[in-house]
Every structure is written in C-alpha cells, then in structure tokens.
Scaffold this motif. Structure first.
Motif: not given
Length: 457
Positions: A52, A55-56, A58-59, A195, A198, A259-260, A263-264, A268
């Motif tokens: 985390a 940031g996102t 990492s997705l 989230l 980014f 994971t998605l 995050f949502g 954060h």
C-alpha cells in the motif's frame, strides 16, 4: 572446463516405505491443492498492506507479476513432463549444467523455503493478535506465537505424507470462503475514494512497479511446489504439469480480485499501517468485528496449511540432492514418506531466524524476510528457465516437442527475463543478504563434492 551432463536417476523409495499406511502418493486434486495452498498462504492476507505505501501502482505490479508467474508455471510444467523426479528446479539445473548448478539451485531453494516459513509465521501472528490480543502485547509474545505456528505443521509432516495431504486439502477449502467473500463480494462495496494516490512514493513509475513486485513475489512463491514433490505424485509426467498450471491460474484470479477489493474497501492511510488487511476489509463491508474475526480464523488456518506444504517442500530439495551426494547423507533419511531430518533442520533454522529478527524489533520483520526470499527464489528460477532454453537450443530432440518449439522458447525467455527483473527490483540490501546466504553454500559444495570424489575413486 568440461562437465559431464546426465539425468538424475528417478527417485525410488524402498518397498516398505511405499507400503507404509502413513505414506500416500498425491493425485491431481491434492497436487493442485499443494500448489494453491503454498501459493495462497500468508502472502494474500498481509501483502495488500505491505505494498500500500507504493500506491495503487502496486496493482500494476501485481498484474505484471501474475503474467510472469504463469509463464514460470508453464515452463515448469514442460520441464516436469520429461523430468518427473523429486527436486524440481534442482533436477532441471543439474540435468542441464551439472552438479554445481544443481547444488546452487538446491541450496537457494532450501534457503527460500525456510526463510519463507519464518515470514509466513510472522504474517500469521498479525492475524492471531486479532483473535488473541495478548499475543501482540509484546514482541516476545509475538515471537513465541510465531514459533508455535512453525512447529505445529512440522509435527503434522513428521506424522507422514498421508496427513500432509489431508491437512492441505482441508486448509485449501477453508481458506477459500473468506477469500472469495472479499474478492467477489467486496467489489459490491468498492469505494474508489479509498484507493489513495496512484504513485505514493518519489520513485519513478518503473522503479515503483519493480519495488512493489519484489515484495509481491513472495505471494507467488510455490508455483513449483508440485515439481519439487514430483516423486510423491501419481503419474508425475502427466499430473505435475497440470497441477502447476491449474494451481497457479486459480491463485492468480483470487489474488488479483482480492487485492483490488481490499484497496477499495480500506482507506489508504489505514491500509498502510494494517496488520490484518482482510479483517479490516470484511469489517468495512459488514460493520462490527464478527466478520473480521471469521477472516482472521481463516487466515490463520490458511497460513498453517501453507506452512504444512512448505515444510514438506523445504525437506524435499535437500533430500533429492542428498540422493546424488550433494547434500549430507543424513538428509536422505525418510520415515512415513517424509524426509524427517530435512523437516527438523528446516524448522529449526526458520525458528532461529524468527528469533533473530524479533531481537531487532517487531516492526518490518515480515518485509525484511520477504525481500531475502525474493532474491534466493530467483536463483533456482533462473537456473531452471536457463535449463529449458539449453534443452531447446542444444538439439536434444528427446527433450523437446517439435510442434511446441517456438512457443516453449518464447515462454522460457519471458520467464528468464521476468526472474532477472525481480533480482533488479529486490533492492541492494536483499541482494547483499541473499548473496551471503548463497556464497555460504559454496563451502558446503566443496566439502560434499570432495567426499563424493573420494567415494568414487
């Protein structure tokens, strides 16, 4: 310098061992559960919080890593068709490049296995503290809990492969309910506002993806599980490759969706400091704490199942190397289908590493252990994929399927490049510590090789 290349002899077990009621070979379903159980161990339950801070972005790293892991799985599947012996990457590297390369693969994989066990135990403690807050009251209570989590699966292994398989199936089934709950159900509660940025660091986009992937690799360790235990699988030439691909693909779907969703679901700023992100995610979905408690129970069961499988794998590679005179003969001892000395030595080393890291402080223990395994895991991966490239280019037609030559070549090159990228992203500290572990094995190889030479003189 010339080296005589030869295939390792297939691993055979004594008749009495094979007939033991405590020893049983794995079929395709259990072999697939072994792969999925080892891949989906502690990583999915803790890694969303570990990445985390990047940031996102990492997705994106997770997506790239998934493609690389599937390429590795396909390469391992091809290699297992023609080398269906216990040992996995060790067997492939030795068949292609000789004893020293085989030893390096075995040594590195062994290090990866017992360091991973220590990391999994540390991850399990984070969820144990949800169920038993007293376990997290002090770093030494956390350390004791981590040691208990390591030794329980070791005892299950010492009971025999029959029980290893049973525990693996049960743990795999129990872990999927909460994972699917978050991975699928969480999408209905998804809030984009959670989230965060980014790119949350000062690194470049490429640097952030590489750094996040280095940590996330831990979540995909285990794609080679069926190949390492090929000697315990029924019809390994057929089932090992299938189990590797099915297990990795199934784990990838759960990983990406899970994971998605986390995050949502979790803000954060809260996710960055979370020690049990899936618990926080379920609590966010339903409110209260009951859902999070259920997830914490499932997470602990999942990690115990992963430790159960990894403990077996950590003993299988030195067992295969000991059969060839490249590890001490004591690692060759088996009871109830399990290399007992390998199990005991491995869990003892993992326990010592756990204690050492807790003496440095409880903060960051998981991440530091994970980064060491990132480097050591790439050594057998690089050697195995290089072995596949060697087989494809050397004209050994008995090892190559002509109709799949181009496809297998592309997959092998992608898997090799992917492994090199992981080394680059693991960081200087991880490479430094990993190289020290690796070079310590050179002395061991010198001693074992000398003994082997004297014995055959």
């Amino acid at each position: 310098m010339s080296t005589t290349l030869r295939d390792p002899a297939p691993t055979t077990e004594p008749a009495a061992e094979a007939q033991s009621p405590h020893a049983r070979r794995f079929g395709l379903p259990i072999a697939t559960c072994l792969v999925m159980g080892n891949v989906i161990g502690g990583g999915i339950f803790l890694l969303p919080a570990s990445v985390a801070p990047f940031g996102t972005i990492s997705l994106v790293a997770f997506g790239v890593l998934t493609a690389g892991a599937i390429a590795l799985a396909l390469v391992f599947g091809r290699l297992a068709e023609r080398h269906p012996q216990t040992g996995g990457p060790y067997v492939y590297a030795r068949a292609a490049f000789g004893d020293f390369a085989g030893f390096l693969a075995a040594w590195s994989y062994w290090i990866t296995a017992w360091v991973s066990n220590a990391a999994l135990a540390v991850a399990a403690v984070g969820y144990l503290t949800v169920l038993f807050p007293a376990a997290g009251a002090h770093k030494w209570s956390m350390c004791l809990a981590a040691l208990a989590v390591q030794w329980l699966p070791a005892l299950a292994n010492l009971a025999g492969t029959r029980y290893v398989g049973a525990v693996q199936v049960i743990a795999t089934v129990l872990k999927f309910a909460p994972l699917l709950l978050v991975a699928v159900g969480g999408l209905f509660f998804f809030d984009p506002a959670n989230l965060g940025p980014f790119r949350a660091t000062d690194q470049s986009a490429a640097g952030a993806v590489s750094a996040a992937a280095a940590i996330l690799l831990f979540s995909y360790l285990g794609v080679e599980s069926a190949t390492v235990s090929a000697g315990e699988v029924r019809d390994p030439a057929r089932n090992v490759g299938r189990a590797t691909i099915l297990g990795t693909a199934g784990a990838a779907v759960v990983y990406l969706l899970g994971t998605l969703s986390v995050f949502g679901l979790v803000a954060h700023e809260k996710l960055v400091s979370s020690t049990a992100p899936f618990t926080d995610a379920v609590n966010a979905m339903f409110g209260g704490t009951w859902g999070g408690t259920v997830v914490a129970c499932a997470a602990v069961i999942s990690m115990l199942g992963a430790l159960n499988g990894w403990t077996l794998l950590s003993a299988q590679t030195p067992y295969a190397a000991a059969k060839d005179g490249l590890f001490p003969k004591v690692f060759e001892r088996k009871k109830r289908g399990v290399p007992v000395v390998g199990v005991v030595v491995t869990v003892a080393l993992a326990s010592a590493l756990t204690v050492y890291n807790y003496t440095l402080g409880a903060e960051g223990v998981f991440e530091s252990l994970v980064l060491i395994t990132t480097f050591t895991a790439t050594v057998p991966y690089l050697l195995a994929t290089a072995a596949q490239i060697y087989f494809l280019l050397s004209g050994q037609r008995e090892r190559v399927h002509p109709g799949r030559l181009a496809r297998d070549g592309v997959l092998a090159v992608l898997a090799f490049g992917f492994s090199m990228w992981l080394v680059a992203g693991s960081g200087y500290a991880a490479v430094y510590q990993g190289v020290l572990f690796l070079f310590a094995g050179v002395l061991c190889y010198a001693v074992m090789s000398a003994r082997k030479t004297r014995a055959t003189a």
